[in-house]
Design a protein around this motif. Structure first.
Motif, PDB file in Angstrom:
ATOM      1  N   GLY A  38       7.897   1.978  12.475  1.00  0.00           N
ATOM      2  CA  GLY A  38       7.437   0.484  12.292  1.00  0.00           C
ATOM      3  C   GLY A  38       7.725  -0.549  13.589  1.00  0.00           C
ATOM      4  O   GLY A  38       6.954  -1.211  13.475  1.00  0.00           O
ATOM      5  N   LYS A  39       9.016  -0.207  13.996  1.00  0.00           N
ATOM      6  CA  LYS A  39       9.438  -1.082  15.003  1.00  0.00           C
ATOM      7  C   LYS A  39       9.851  -0.449  16.313  1.00  0.00           C
ATOM      8  O   LYS A  39       9.380  -0.986  17.404  1.00  0.00           O
ATOM      9  CB  LYS A  39      10.643  -1.869  14.581  1.00  0.00           C
ATOM     10  CG  LYS A  39      10.300  -2.755  13.369  1.00  0.00           C
ATOM     11  CD  LYS A  39      11.747  -3.351  13.035  1.00  0.00           C
ATOM     12  CE  LYS A  39      11.563  -4.149  11.758  1.00  0.00           C
ATOM     13  NZ  LYS A  39      12.811  -4.888  11.109  1.00  0.00           N
ATOM     14  N   GLN A  40      10.248   0.697  16.309  1.00  0.00           N
ATOM     15  CA  GLN A  40      10.619   1.731  17.333  1.00  0.00           C
ATOM     16  C   GLN A  40      10.011   2.867  17.780  1.00  0.00           C
ATOM     17  O   GLN A  40       9.428   3.477  16.506  1.00  0.00           O
ATOM     18  CB  GLN A  40      12.272   1.823  16.991  1.00  0.00           C
ATOM     19  CG  GLN A  40      12.566   2.658  18.230  1.00  0.00           C
ATOM     20  CD  GLN A  40      14.252   2.962  18.113  1.00  0.00           C
ATOM     21  OE1 GLN A  40      14.927   2.888  17.090  1.00  0.00           O
ATOM     22  NE2 GLN A  40      14.930   3.264  19.025  1.00  0.00           N
ATOM     23  N   LYS A  41       9.425   2.987  18.742  1.00  0.00           N
ATOM     24  CA  LYS A  41       8.662   4.104  19.043  1.00  0.00           C
ATOM     25  C   LYS A  41       9.874   5.258  19.341  1.00  0.00           C
ATOM     26  O   LYS A  41      10.907   5.324  19.746  1.00  0.00           O
ATOM     27  CB  LYS A  41       7.976   4.006  20.515  1.00  0.00           C
ATOM     28  CG  LYS A  41       7.311   5.073  20.798  1.00  0.00           C
ATOM     29  CD  LYS A  41       6.636   5.108  22.384  1.00  0.00           C
ATOM     30  CE  LYS A  41       6.001   3.838  22.443  1.00  0.00           C
ATOM     31  NZ  LYS A  41       5.354   3.864  24.024  1.00  0.00           N
ATOM     32  N   LEU A  42       9.523   6.243  18.434  1.00  0.00           N
ATOM     33  CA  LEU A  42      10.349   7.573  18.342  1.00  0.00           C
ATOM     34  C   LEU A  42       9.885   8.788  19.242  1.00  0.00           C
ATOM     35  O   LEU A  42      10.728   9.430  19.692  1.00  0.00           O
ATOM     36  CB  LEU A  42      10.327   7.895  16.931  1.00  0.00           C
ATOM     37  CG  LEU A  42      10.953   6.986  15.810  1.00  0.00           C
ATOM     38  CD1 LEU A  42      10.667   7.412  14.493  1.00  0.00           C
ATOM     39  CD2 LEU A  42      12.308   6.441  16.216  1.00  0.00           C
ATOM     40  N   TYR A  43       8.498   8.839  19.302  1.00  0.00           N
ATOM     41  CA  TYR A  43       7.998   9.807  20.152  1.00  0.00           C
ATOM     42  C   TYR A  43       6.608   9.412  20.641  1.00  0.00           C
ATOM     43  O   TYR A  43       5.846   8.877  19.958  1.00  0.00           O
ATOM     44  CB  TYR A  43       7.759  10.930  19.308  1.00  0.00           C
ATOM     45  CG  TYR A  43       7.199  12.261  19.677  1.00  0.00           C
ATOM     46  CD1 TYR A  43       7.896  13.253  20.478  1.00  0.00           C
ATOM     47  CD2 TYR A  43       5.743  12.514  19.354  1.00  0.00           C
ATOM     48  CE1 TYR A  43       7.304  14.284  20.938  1.00  0.00           C
ATOM     49  CE2 TYR A  43       5.243  13.633  20.022  1.00  0.00           C
ATOM     50  CZ  TYR A  43       5.886  14.395  20.764  1.00  0.00           C
ATOM     51  OH  TYR A  43       5.436  15.589  21.380  1.00  0.00           O
ATOM     52  N   GLU A  44       6.266   9.918  21.928  1.00  0.00           N
ATOM     53  CA  GLU A  44       4.820   9.663  22.509  1.00  0.00           C
ATOM     54  C   GLU A  44       4.900  10.856  23.356  1.00  0.00           C
ATOM     55  O   GLU A  44       5.399  11.150  24.189  1.00  0.00           O
ATOM     56  CB  GLU A  44       4.996   8.278  23.139  1.00  0.00           C
ATOM     57  CG  GLU A  44       3.339   8.133  23.538  1.00  0.00           C
ATOM     58  CD  GLU A  44       3.267   6.550  23.974  1.00  0.00           C
ATOM     59  OE1 GLU A  44       2.849   5.890  23.512  1.00  0.00           O
ATOM     60  OE2 GLU A  44       3.858   6.441  25.194  1.00  0.00           O
TER      61      GLU A  44
END
Length: 89
Positions: A38-44
């Protein structure tokens, strides 16, 4: 998931029907997968996705009695990895 449109799909020509001869395989497209909380990118990561690709065919002329063809496909995406030909004796 975002389709990166890495495979160019030519427009269909109604006058020209695509030959459906040979062994079918997938040419997977690429997608950018992003997972957030929702706020933080965990994986890309950029990954191969079969559904964003196209279907192609190995020509029947490859498969004759004068040679042995070995074809290696990716079990995850169906992509063609390698084609080896061994000439007959």
């Amino acid at each position: 998931m975002k389709d990166l449109k890495s495979v160019t799909i030519p427009p269909e020509d109604p006058k020209k029907k695509k030959e459906l001869d040979g062994i079918a395989y997938n040419v997977p497209g690429k997608a950018l997968v992003t997972l957030t909380d929702g706020k933080q990118k965990l994986y890309e990561e950029e990954i191969s996705v079969t559904q964003f690709g196209v279907l192609e065919f190995l020509a029947p002329v490859l498969f004759n009695k004068n040679s042995t063809i070995k074809v290696l496909f990716d079990p995850t995406t169906g992509a063609l990895i390698k084609v080896d030909r061994e000439e007959g004796k």
